[in-house]
Every structure is written in C-alpha cells, then in structure tokens.
Enzyme design. Structure first.
Site, mmCIF file in Angstrom:
data_model
loop_
_atom_site.group_PDB
_atom_site.id
_atom_site.type_symbol
_atom_site.label_atom_id
_atom_site.label_comp_id
_atom_site.label_asym_id
_atom_site.label_seq_id
_atom_site.Cartn_x
_atom_site.Cartn_y
_atom_site.Cartn_z
ATOM 1 N N ASP A 121 0.872 -1.002 0.121
ATOM 2 C CA ASP A 121 -0.082 -0.032 0.102
ATOM 3 C C ASP A 121 0.687 1.167 0.071
ATOM 4 O O ASP A 121 1.688 1.515 0.902
ATOM 5 C CB ASP A 121 -0.694 -0.074 1.303
ATOM 6 C CG ASP A 121 -1.645 1.078 1.303
ATOM 7 O OD1 ASP A 121 -1.907 2.053 0.541
ATOM 8 O OD2 ASP A 121 -2.608 1.094 2.250
ATOM 9 N N GLY A 136 -9.639 2.676 -6.249
ATOM 10 C CA GLY A 136 -8.245 2.266 -6.519
ATOM 11 C C GLY A 136 -7.163 3.342 -5.604
ATOM 12 O O GLY A 136 -7.537 3.659 -4.534
ATOM 13 N N ASP A 175 -6.132 6.028 -6.049
ATOM 14 C CA ASP A 175 -6.967 7.671 -5.514
ATOM 15 C C ASP A 175 -7.645 7.541 -4.171
ATOM 16 O O ASP A 175 -7.499 8.300 -3.281
ATOM 17 C CB ASP A 175 -7.867 8.021 -6.823
ATOM 18 C CG ASP A 175 -8.135 9.577 -6.848
ATOM 19 O OD1 ASP A 175 -7.589 10.229 -6.228
ATOM 20 O OD2 ASP A 175 -8.868 9.696 -7.803
ATOM 21 N N SER A 205 -2.473 4.022 -14.380
ATOM 22 C CA SER A 205 -3.266 3.562 -15.608
ATOM 23 C C SER A 205 -3.542 1.913 -15.499
ATOM 24 O O SER A 205 -4.347 1.418 -16.385
ATOM 25 C CB SER A 205 -2.823 3.855 -16.936
ATOM 26 O OG SER A 205 -2.769 5.317 -17.306
ATOM 27 N N TYR A 239 -8.167 1.794 -15.340
ATOM 28 C CA TYR A 239 -7.758 2.390 -16.728
ATOM 29 C C TYR A 239 -7.252 1.259 -17.570
ATOM 30 O O TYR A 239 -6.967 1.631 -18.843
ATOM 31 C CB TYR A 239 -7.030 3.665 -16.692
ATOM 32 C CG TYR A 239 -7.543 5.146 -16.263
ATOM 33 C CD1 TYR A 239 -8.961 4.953 -15.926
ATOM 34 C CD2 TYR A 239 -6.953 5.980 -16.171
ATOM 35 C CE1 TYR A 239 -9.632 6.211 -15.431
ATOM 36 C CE2 TYR A 239 -7.355 7.461 -15.965
ATOM 37 C CZ TYR A 239 -8.802 7.264 -15.502
ATOM 38 O OH TYR A 239 -9.598 8.650 -15.193
HETATM 39 P P1 ADP Z 1 -5.720 4.063 -12.918
HETATM 40 O O1 ADP Z 1 -7.443 4.663 -12.924
HETATM 41 O O2 ADP Z 1 -4.693 5.042 -13.131
HETATM 42 O O3 ADP Z 1 -5.725 2.635 -13.452
HETATM 43 P P2 ADP Z 1 -5.882 2.642 -10.323
HETATM 44 O O4 ADP Z 1 -5.935 3.315 -8.769
HETATM 45 O O5 ADP Z 1 -7.279 1.935 -10.494
HETATM 46 O O6 ADP Z 1 -5.636 3.923 -11.256
HETATM 47 O O7 ADP Z 1 -4.772 1.427 -10.235
HETATM 48 C C1 ADP Z 1 -3.478 1.996 -10.518
HETATM 49 C C2 ADP Z 1 -2.519 0.875 -9.838
HETATM 50 O O8 ADP Z 1 -2.512 1.298 -8.416
HETATM 51 C C3 ADP Z 1 -3.097 -0.438 -9.994
HETATM 52 O O9 ADP Z 1 -1.836 -1.329 -10.492
HETATM 53 C C4 ADP Z 1 -3.460 -0.768 -8.764
HETATM 54 O O10 ADP Z 1 -3.457 -2.280 -8.259
HETATM 55 C C5 ADP Z 1 -2.795 -0.059 -7.891
HETATM 56 N N1 ADP Z 1 -3.088 0.204 -6.493
HETATM 57 C C6 ADP Z 1 -4.487 0.447 -6.034
HETATM 58 N N2 ADP Z 1 -4.522 0.774 -4.758
HETATM 59 C C7 ADP Z 1 -3.152 0.874 -4.275
HETATM 60 C C8 ADP Z 1 -2.534 1.231 -2.951
HETATM 61 N N3 ADP Z 1 -3.265 1.598 -2.173
HETATM 62 N N4 ADP Z 1 -1.289 1.369 -3.155
HETATM 63 C C9 ADP Z 1 -0.404 1.067 -4.416
HETATM 64 N N5 ADP Z 1 -0.961 0.814 -5.490
HETATM 65 C C10 ADP Z 1 -2.424 0.571 -5.476
#
Ligand code: ADP
Length: 171
Positions: free
Chosen positions: A10, A32, A34, A122, A126
C-alpha cells in the site's frame, strides 16, 4: 542520478517526501489508489483539490499533466496528482502515460522533494496491461533528469512487483 527502487504493498504506508496519485481528471477522488490516498490523507487533500478546481483548473486536469497539493495526514509532505490515459486497443496513448511520470517527477523536482513514490499509473481501473505499464514507468523515469534522489515504484500486488522487476532489468 536518481535511484529507482521497487516496493510492494500500500503506497500510503511508505514514508517519502511526495506521493504520486493516479487521479482522474476531476481531481475529486475516485477508486483504487486515488481512494486510498484520499482516505489516508483526510479531508485536507480533497479540500486542496477543490480549491485547484475552483481556481487554476476549472476544467480539471488533462491526462499527462501533474499538480501538487498538501498530503494532509499522510507521512508525505505533498501529493502530486496526475492523470494517466485510459488504455485503448486502437490508439497508442503511451506518450501520455510517459508524460504523466515525467511531469510528476518534474513537479517533485520543483518542490524540492528528495524521495517520491509512484503507483503503476493507468494499470488498474484504466486497464493498461501491467507489463507495458511497468516498462513505460521505468523508461519515462529513467529518461527524466531531476534533483530527486530516490524514486520508489510501488506494486500493489506481486504481479505488479514482478512486472516492475522485469522492466528495470529490461529498460
Ligand atoms: P488508474 O485509474 O490509473 O488505472 P488505479 O488506482 O485503478 O488507477 O490503479 C493503478 C494501480 O494502483 C494499479 O496497479 C492498482 O493495483 C494500484 N493500487 C491500488 N490501490 C493501491 C494502493 N493503495 N497502493 C499502491 N497501489 C495501489
């Protein structure tokens, strides 16, 4: 030269000066990474994003660009919000993905951040294929000269970490 490290887990738990957020153009939060960043950073981060929308960015943040806010309760000092492109089978948008990394690192440089963490932009909602997302990340970050000392690329799961390791060996 900037060191490129890989971490697993994380991104909100890693202590760095600036944490990059894979946001959406609205800057008003999402799922995600964000969602995780807003939830850990608290209402100050969302308030700062609203302020940006009301002043400099009435139409939101264009994919490939980057902008900084406070990091609220996160261990970091700043969140750098960027927007990656949505994956497309028909159109090559990789220059936008690389721009998101490059511009985020340049914002970090301007802020004076020495350590910066990045998620795999992404590669979640995405839809970008994880191996190519990792390769674009490493290529763009290595090709951008800044005063940032260490970049930490964070893979949320082991598949992402493996993709990042392969990309570092290959790029
Ligand atoms: P996008 O809309 O740009 O695809 P996402 O948040 O859906 O953004 O995903 C981007 C990457 O971040 C993915 O590989 C996802 O598995 C990862 N991700 C999601 N939550 C976390 C977190 N808490 N810490 C690190 N990476 C994360």
């Amino acid at each position: 030269m900037t060191a490129l490290d890989i971490a697993h887990g994380d991104i909100t738990t890693i202590a760095v000066d600036a944490i990059v957020n894979a946001a959406n153009s609205s800057l008003l939060g999402g799922g995600g990474v964000d969602g995780a960043i807003h939830s850990a950073g608290g209402p100050e981060v969302l308030e700062a994003c609203r302020e940006l929308r009301a002043t400099q960015l009435p139409d939101g943040l264009t994919p490939g660009r980057a902008v900084a806010t406070t990091a609220g309760r996160l261990p970091a000092r700043w969140v750098i919000h960027t927007v990656g492109p949505v994956w497309s089978r028909n159109e090559d948008r990789s220059h936008i993905l690389e721009a998101a990394y490059r511009n985020s690192l340049l914002v970090a440089h301007d802020l004076g951040a020495r350590t910066v963490s990045f998620p795999l932009i992404s590669a979640g909602i995405y839809g970008w294929p994880v191996d190519d997302a990792a390769l674009r990340a490493v290529t763009a970050l290595r090709g951008t000269q800044t005063s940032v000392e260490t970049v930490v690329l964070v893979g949320y799961d082991l598949a992402a970490v493996d993709a990042l390791r392969r990309a570092v060996a290959q790029a």
